[in-house]
Design a protein around this motif. Structure first.
Motif, mmCIF file in Angstrom:
data_model
loop_
_atom_site.group_PDB
_atom_site.id
_atom_site.type_symbol
_atom_site.label_atom_id
_atom_site.label_comp_id
_atom_site.label_asym_id
_atom_site.label_seq_id
_atom_site.Cartn_x
_atom_site.Cartn_y
_atom_site.Cartn_z
ATOM 1 N N GLN A 75 7.236 10.892 0.163
ATOM 2 C CA GLN A 75 6.783 10.921 -1.217
ATOM 3 C C GLN A 75 7.972 10.855 -2.173
ATOM 4 O O GLN A 75 9.064 11.335 -1.867
ATOM 5 C CB GLN A 75 6.004 12.225 -1.475
ATOM 6 N N SER B 254 3.762 1.335 -6.145
ATOM 7 C CA SER B 254 2.983 2.319 -5.404
ATOM 8 C C SER B 254 3.843 3.543 -5.084
ATOM 9 O O SER B 254 5.071 3.541 -5.268
ATOM 10 C CB SER B 254 2.456 1.701 -4.112
ATOM 11 N N THR B 255 3.197 4.540 -4.559
ATOM 12 C CA THR B 255 3.920 5.762 -4.193
ATOM 13 C C THR B 255 5.027 5.475 -3.179
ATOM 14 O O THR B 255 6.172 5.911 -3.336
ATOM 15 C CB THR B 255 2.934 6.788 -3.605
ATOM 16 N N SER B 256 4.706 4.720 -2.139
ATOM 17 C CA SER B 256 5.720 4.429 -1.113
ATOM 18 C C SER B 256 6.803 3.509 -1.662
ATOM 19 O O SER B 256 7.974 3.616 -1.265
ATOM 20 C CB SER B 256 5.073 3.815 0.124
ATOM 21 N N GLN B 257 6.442 2.618 -2.563
ATOM 22 C CA GLN B 257 7.452 1.744 -3.174
ATOM 23 C C GLN B 257 8.414 2.547 -4.050
ATOM 24 O O GLN B 257 9.625 2.267 -4.065
ATOM 25 C CB GLN B 257 6.767 0.652 -3.989
ATOM 26 N N ARG B 258 7.912 3.537 -4.754
ATOM 27 C CA ARG B 258 8.815 4.382 -5.563
ATOM 28 C C ARG B 258 9.747 5.181 -4.663
ATOM 29 O O ARG B 258 10.930 5.353 -4.973
ATOM 30 C CB ARG B 258 8.022 5.317 -6.471
ATOM 31 N N GLY C 144 0.821 -1.198 0.000
ATOM 32 C CA GLY C 144 0.000 0.000 0.000
ATOM 33 C C GLY C 144 0.849 1.238 0.000
ATOM 34 O O GLY C 144 2.065 1.187 -0.094
ATOM 35 N N ASP C 145 0.188 2.394 0.126
ATOM 36 C CA ASP C 145 0.895 3.672 0.087
ATOM 37 C C ASP C 145 1.108 4.251 1.479
ATOM 38 O O ASP C 145 1.539 5.390 1.621
ATOM 39 C CB ASP C 145 0.104 4.683 -0.759
ATOM 40 N N SER D 293 2.893 2.451 -13.529
ATOM 41 C CA SER D 293 1.961 2.250 -12.418
ATOM 42 C C SER D 293 2.270 0.996 -11.599
ATOM 43 O O SER D 293 1.529 0.679 -10.667
ATOM 44 C CB SER D 293 0.529 2.149 -12.964
#
Length: 325
Positions: A8, A236-240, A1-2, A233
């Motif tokens: 960020q 996720s945001t947290s993974q990036r 999840g994010d 895509s």
């Protein structure tokens, strides 16, 4: 999840992907590196699978390769030290072996997934790859029979080490189903010598079958693979944000890069030593140093499926990934 507190991402997706590729990350290939003398033959892979999960390979016939390499733990076992012949149960619930001279193994069980894409001294996959924590074997075929002869692993105290593999082969030759399956797995040998069990079931065919199976345990198509292949895509945001740290200020990519997230070099990182130690150094483990390399250096562990393979390091001394970071 994010969720979480990883922050960020700070750079565009395309820039992050390009930087990750430039840093040495790479999508995982869908097929392993196969040596010329052990090509892909479906019947051989299936034979190896049956053998891998069959306690017939162990001295007391109470433990299999899969006992210490369970699929649900990415083919590790979830224990600090594996427990071979003489124990019962699976995974973290497995008991310790019986009374001495039975004993625990001295190193944490390494995962087997993607072993067919391991390197040796570099990220480049090779059939001559670094096996074991100490890098002391050279490719799958070179290492698969060792556990059969080890008292801490499959042999127990049933027979002496020098006759361990021959004793297992005698058992297999007496099993008509295995004789048939070896014949299907090695048709070129049957054409040359016929279906004689002693000619068909040998040290060579046993190791080729086991190696053929574990080599095919490849796990491509992870979110990272899709991201590196161009799917913006996939992460996720947290993974990036985690990837930014991984290839940036955290420096993880310095050692954990390439398709399997390891450079397969031997490194001294100062992990704590626990357990019985090696037979040559009781209570201690020199790693690659036991074989002429730098003392206390161990193979950089791959990070694929890392969330499934706790505890970590050669002696399983880190139970939680966050603590290890």
């Amino acid at each position: 999840g994010d969720g979480g507190d990883s922050g960020q991402p700070t750079e565009p997706v395309d820039d992050l992907r390009d930087r990750a590729l430039a840093a040495g990350l790479a999508p995982l290939p869908s097929t392993p590196i196969r040596p010329v003398d052990n090509p892909y033959i479906a019947e051989r892979v299936e034979l190896g699978r049956l053998l891998f999960f069959d306690p017939i390979l162990s001295g007391p016939m109470d433990v299999a390769c899969s006992t210490c390499h369970l699929p649900r733990f990415a083919f590790a076992d979830g224990r600090q030290f594996p427990s071979g012949a003489g124990a019962t149960g699976l995974g973290p619930e497995r008991t310790d072996p019986g009374p001495p001279p039975l004993r625990l193994m001295e190193r944490n069980s390494p995962p087997v997934f993607n072993i067919g894409l391991f390197g040796r001294g570099s990220t480049a996959p090779t059939s001559n790859s670094a096996m074991f924590w100490s890098g002391s074997a050279f490719g799958e075929e070179d290492q698969v029979l060792n556990p059969i002869a080890a008292d801490k692993e499959l042999r127990g105290m049933t027979y002496a080490k020098p006759v361990a593999i021959d004793s297992v082969l005698i058992r297999l030759r007496g099993n008509s189903d295995y004789v048939d399956r070896f014949a299907e797995a090695f048709p070129e040998l049957v054409a040359a010598v016929g279906k004689d069990p002693e000619s068909l079931l040998t040290h060579t065919t046993l190791r080729l079958a086991l190696a053929a199976y574990i080599r095919e345990l490849v796990t491509p198509e992870a979110p990272l693979d899709h991201f590196l292949a161009g799917d913006a895509s996939a992460l996720s945001t947290s993974q990036r944000r985690g990837l930014e740290l991984y290839i940036g200020e955290a420096g993880c990519v310095d050692c954990h890069r390439g398709p399997v997230l390891s450079d397969f070099t031997m490194r001294v990182i100062g992990g704590a030593q626990e357990g019985l130690g090696r037979d040559t150094t009781p209570g201690d483990d020199l790693g690659w140093g036991e074989h002429g390399g730098t003392p206390y250096s161990f193979r950089t562990p791959p990070l694929r499926q890392v969330e499934l393979t706790a505890p970590y390091l050669h002696a399983g001394t880190e139970a939680v990934l966050m603590e290890l970071l």
